[in-house]
Design an enzyme around this catalytic site. Structure first.
Site, PDB file in Angstrom:
ATOM      1  CE  LYS A   1      -2.168  -1.146   3.809  1.00 15.78           C
ATOM      2  NZ  LYS A   1      -1.419  -2.413   4.083  1.00 15.78           N
TER       3      LYS A   1
ATOM      4  NE  ARG B   1      -4.219  -1.049   9.891  1.00 10.39           N
ATOM      5  CZ  ARG B   1      -3.209  -0.462   9.253  1.00 10.39           C
ATOM      6  NH1 ARG B   1      -3.293   0.785   8.870  1.00 10.39           N
ATOM      7  NH2 ARG B   1      -2.111  -1.149   8.983  1.00 10.39           N
TER       8      ARG B   1
ATOM      9  NE  ARG C   1       7.251  -2.185   6.316  1.00  9.01           N
ATOM     10  CZ  ARG C   1       5.924  -2.055   6.429  1.00  9.01           C
ATOM     11  NH1 ARG C   1       5.210  -1.640   5.399  1.00  9.01           N
ATOM     12  NH2 ARG C   1       5.330  -2.371   7.552  1.00  9.01           N
TER      13      ARG C   1
ATOM     14  NE  ARG D   1       6.297   0.265  10.319  1.00 12.96           N
ATOM     15  CZ  ARG D   1       5.148   0.191   9.667  1.00 12.96           C
ATOM     16  NH1 ARG D   1       5.033   0.714   8.461  1.00 12.96           N
ATOM     17  NH2 ARG D   1       4.114  -0.395  10.212  1.00 12.96           N
TER      18      ARG D   1
ATOM     19  NE  ARG E   1       1.889  -4.418  11.620  1.00 10.26           N
ATOM     20  CZ  ARG E   1       2.922  -4.037  10.872  1.00 10.26           C
ATOM     21  NH1 ARG E   1       4.137  -4.423  11.177  1.00 10.26           N
ATOM     22  NH2 ARG E   1       2.713  -3.273   9.836  1.00 10.26           N
TER      23      ARG E   1
HETATM   24  P1  ADP Z   1       2.154  -1.835   3.233  1.00 12.80           P
HETATM   25  O1  ADP Z   1       2.134  -0.323   3.235  1.00 12.80           O
HETATM   26  O2  ADP Z   1       0.959  -2.422   2.558  1.00 12.80           O
HETATM   27  O3  ADP Z   1       2.383  -2.423   4.584  1.00 12.80           O
HETATM   28  P2  ADP Z   1       4.738  -1.578   1.806  1.00 12.80           P
HETATM   29  O4  ADP Z   1       4.449  -0.768   0.593  1.00 12.80           O
HETATM   30  O5  ADP Z   1       5.491  -0.917   2.895  1.00 12.80           O
HETATM   31  O6  ADP Z   1       3.387  -2.286   2.349  1.00 12.80           O
HETATM   32  O7  ADP Z   1       5.530  -2.889   1.315  1.00 12.80           O
HETATM   33  C1  ADP Z   1       5.953  -3.870   2.244  1.00 12.80           C
HETATM   34  C2  ADP Z   1       7.350  -4.372   1.830  1.00 12.80           C
HETATM   35  O8  ADP Z   1       7.254  -5.123   0.610  1.00 12.80           O
HETATM   36  C3  ADP Z   1       8.349  -3.254   1.550  1.00 12.80           C
HETATM   37  O9  ADP Z   1       9.620  -3.685   1.961  1.00 12.80           O
HETATM   38  C4  ADP Z   1       8.271  -3.071   0.029  1.00 12.80           C
HETATM   39  O10 ADP Z   1       9.495  -2.578  -0.509  1.00 12.80           O
HETATM   40  C5  ADP Z   1       7.978  -4.485  -0.446  1.00 12.80           C
HETATM   41  N1  ADP Z   1       7.108  -4.534  -1.645  1.00 12.80           N
HETATM   42  C6  ADP Z   1       6.085  -3.691  -1.949  1.00 12.80           C
HETATM   43  N2  ADP Z   1       5.496  -4.052  -3.111  1.00 12.80           N
HETATM   44  C7  ADP Z   1       6.156  -5.176  -3.539  1.00 12.80           C
HETATM   45  C8  ADP Z   1       6.008  -6.042  -4.683  1.00 12.80           C
HETATM   46  N3  ADP Z   1       5.055  -5.823  -5.603  1.00 12.80           N
HETATM   47  N4  ADP Z   1       6.855  -7.087  -4.774  1.00 12.80           N
HETATM   48  C9  ADP Z   1       7.817  -7.316  -3.837  1.00 12.80           C
HETATM   49  N5  ADP Z   1       7.989  -6.541  -2.734  1.00 12.80           N
HETATM   50  C10 ADP Z   1       7.177  -5.484  -2.589  1.00 12.80           C
HETATM   51  P1  ADP Z   2       1.151  -1.516   7.548  1.00 13.18           P
HETATM   52  O1  ADP Z   2       0.432  -1.009   6.368  1.00 13.18           O
HETATM   53  O2  ADP Z   2       2.546  -1.934   7.280  1.00 13.18           O
HETATM   54  O3  ADP Z   2       0.391  -2.539   8.313  1.00 13.18           O
HETATM   55  P2  ADP Z   2       0.770   1.107   8.857  1.00 13.18           P
HETATM   56  O4  ADP Z   2       1.937   1.998   8.770  1.00 13.18           O
HETATM   57  O5  ADP Z   2      -0.393   1.406   7.992  1.00 13.18           O
HETATM   58  O6  ADP Z   2       1.314  -0.370   8.636  1.00 13.18           O
HETATM   59  O7  ADP Z   2       0.243   1.027  10.361  1.00 13.18           O
HETATM   60  C1  ADP Z   2       1.122   0.745  11.430  1.00 13.18           C
HETATM   61  C2  ADP Z   2       0.335   0.614  12.718  1.00 13.18           C
HETATM   62  O8  ADP Z   2      -0.309   1.871  13.022  1.00 13.18           O
HETATM   63  C3  ADP Z   2      -0.790  -0.406  12.701  1.00 13.18           C
HETATM   64  O9  ADP Z   2      -0.337  -1.715  12.997  1.00 13.18           O
HETATM   65  C4  ADP Z   2      -1.715   0.152  13.787  1.00 13.18           C
HETATM   66  O10 ADP Z   2      -1.217  -0.146  15.070  1.00 13.18           O
HETATM   67  C5  ADP Z   2      -1.591   1.658  13.588  1.00 13.18           C
HETATM   68  N1  ADP Z   2      -2.620   2.161  12.646  1.00 13.18           N
HETATM   69  C6  ADP Z   2      -2.412   2.678  11.409  1.00 13.18           C
HETATM   70  N2  ADP Z   2      -3.576   3.013  10.833  1.00 13.18           N
HETATM   71  C7  ADP Z   2      -4.558   2.716  11.721  1.00 13.18           C
HETATM   72  C8  ADP Z   2      -5.986   2.800  11.709  1.00 13.18           C
HETATM   73  N3  ADP Z   2      -6.659   3.260  10.648  1.00 13.18           N
HETATM   74  N4  ADP Z   2      -6.656   2.379  12.811  1.00 13.18           N
HETATM   75  C9  ADP Z   2      -6.011   1.903  13.898  1.00 13.18           C
HETATM   76  N5  ADP Z   2      -4.672   1.780  13.959  1.00 13.18           N
HETATM   77  C10 ADP Z   2      -3.946   2.168  12.892  1.00 13.18           C
END
Ligand code: ADP
Ligand code: ADP
Ligand code: ZN
Length: 216
Positions: free
Chosen positions: A13, A88, A127, A160, A171
């Site tokens: 995302k 979420r 990541r 992170r 998660r």
């Molecule tokens: P999210 O915001 O949904 O948690 P991220 O965009 O941070 O996900 O991506 C999670 C990890 O996977 C990061 O280390 C990113 O560089 C990697 N990643 C994202 N998209 C892809 C993909 N299409 N293929 C392989 N790795 C990816």
């Molecule tokens: P990822 O996409 O990698 O799961 P985010 O950066 O979006 O991680 O979120 C990290 C953390 O921040 C989540 O695990 C949660 O604890 C908190 N968080 C983010 N967005 C929300 C939301 N909309 N509602 C509740 N908690 C949230």
């Protein structure tokens, strides 16, 4: 254009949000980034959010909804926005619909990035993120040009605290229990689109661009 990104942690995302925001010229609003910058600044919100985030739990709805409501009132959201990591929970989705209704607007697309669970652990533990601009990298799948440094701003990349194996597993459970019901919520609203998130980053972005391009 008003867009929501849906998908499990590690779906891509944040990565796609950066690309979408640039191409379609809409602000990228990440609740995770908002919480992390408050944690860094040791604000009361940051201190509260940290206790949940470090455990892999969701920050309570009553805290999170207010933050997004304030952010959406800013001028740069007038012509659209991209929400990454919000809603979420079903309560957050309903609150968002109410906020939109009040201003006579609606969400155009809820974009689900699908990635099966067996991909997620490797993505999350590899990541690396930029604490300064929020850029997201992967040691294997999307390495920065200079090891350990952000391509965009040069800052030192970090891992992170919530990207450890144990917390990622928690998660994922939270996602399955509390967030995945949003898939049928938006299917029923008729605005759900889906892309395969297991493709390479540029290919996923191509699919997303086609979907969003058709909206404009
Ligand atoms: P999210 O915001 O949904 O948690 P991220 O965009 O941070 O996900 O991506 C999670 C990890 O996977 C990061 O280390 C990113 O560089 C990697 N990643 C994202 N998209 C892809 C993909 N299409 N293929 C392989 N790795 C990816
Ligand atoms: P990822 O996409 O990698 O799961 P985010 O950066 O979006 O991680 O979120 C990290 C953390 O921040 C989540 O695990 C949660 O604890 C908190 N968080 C983010 N967005 C929300 C939301 N909309 N509602 C509740 N908690 C949230
Ligand atoms: Zn950076």
């Amino acid at each position: 254009m008003r867009v929501i990104l849906l998908g499990p942690p590690g779906a891509g995302k944040g990565t796609q949000a950066k690309l979408i925001s640039e191409k379609f010229n809409i602000p990228h609003i990440s609740t995770g980034d908002i919480f992390r910058s408050n944690i860094k600044g040791k604000t009361p919100l940051g201190i509260k959010a940290k206790s949940y985030i470090d455990k892999g739990q969701l920050v309570p709805d009553e805290v999170t909804i207010g933050i997004v409501e304030d952010r959406l009132q800013k001028d740069d959201c007038k012509n659209g926005f991209l929400l990454d990591g919000f809603p979420r929970t079903v309560a957050q989705a309903e609150a968002l619909d109410n906020i939109q209704e009040k201003s006579g607007k609606k969400i155009d697309v809820s974009l689900l990035i699908t990635v099966p669970e067996q991909f997620i652990l490797e993505r999350m533990t590899g990541r690396r993120v930029c604490p300064s601009c929020g850029g997201s990298y992967h040691v294997k799948f999307n390495p920065p040009k200079v090891e350990g440094k952000c391509d965009i701003c040069g800052a030192e990349l970090i891992q992170r605290k919530d990207d450890t194996e144990d917390t990622v597993k928690k998660r994922l459970t939270v996602y399955n229990d509390q967030t995945s019901p949003l898939i049928s919520y938006y299917k029923n609203n008729g605005i759900l689109s889906e892309v395969d998130g297991t493709d390479a980053i540029d290919k996923v972005f191509g699919s997303i661009s086609n979907i969003l391009g058709a909206q404009e």
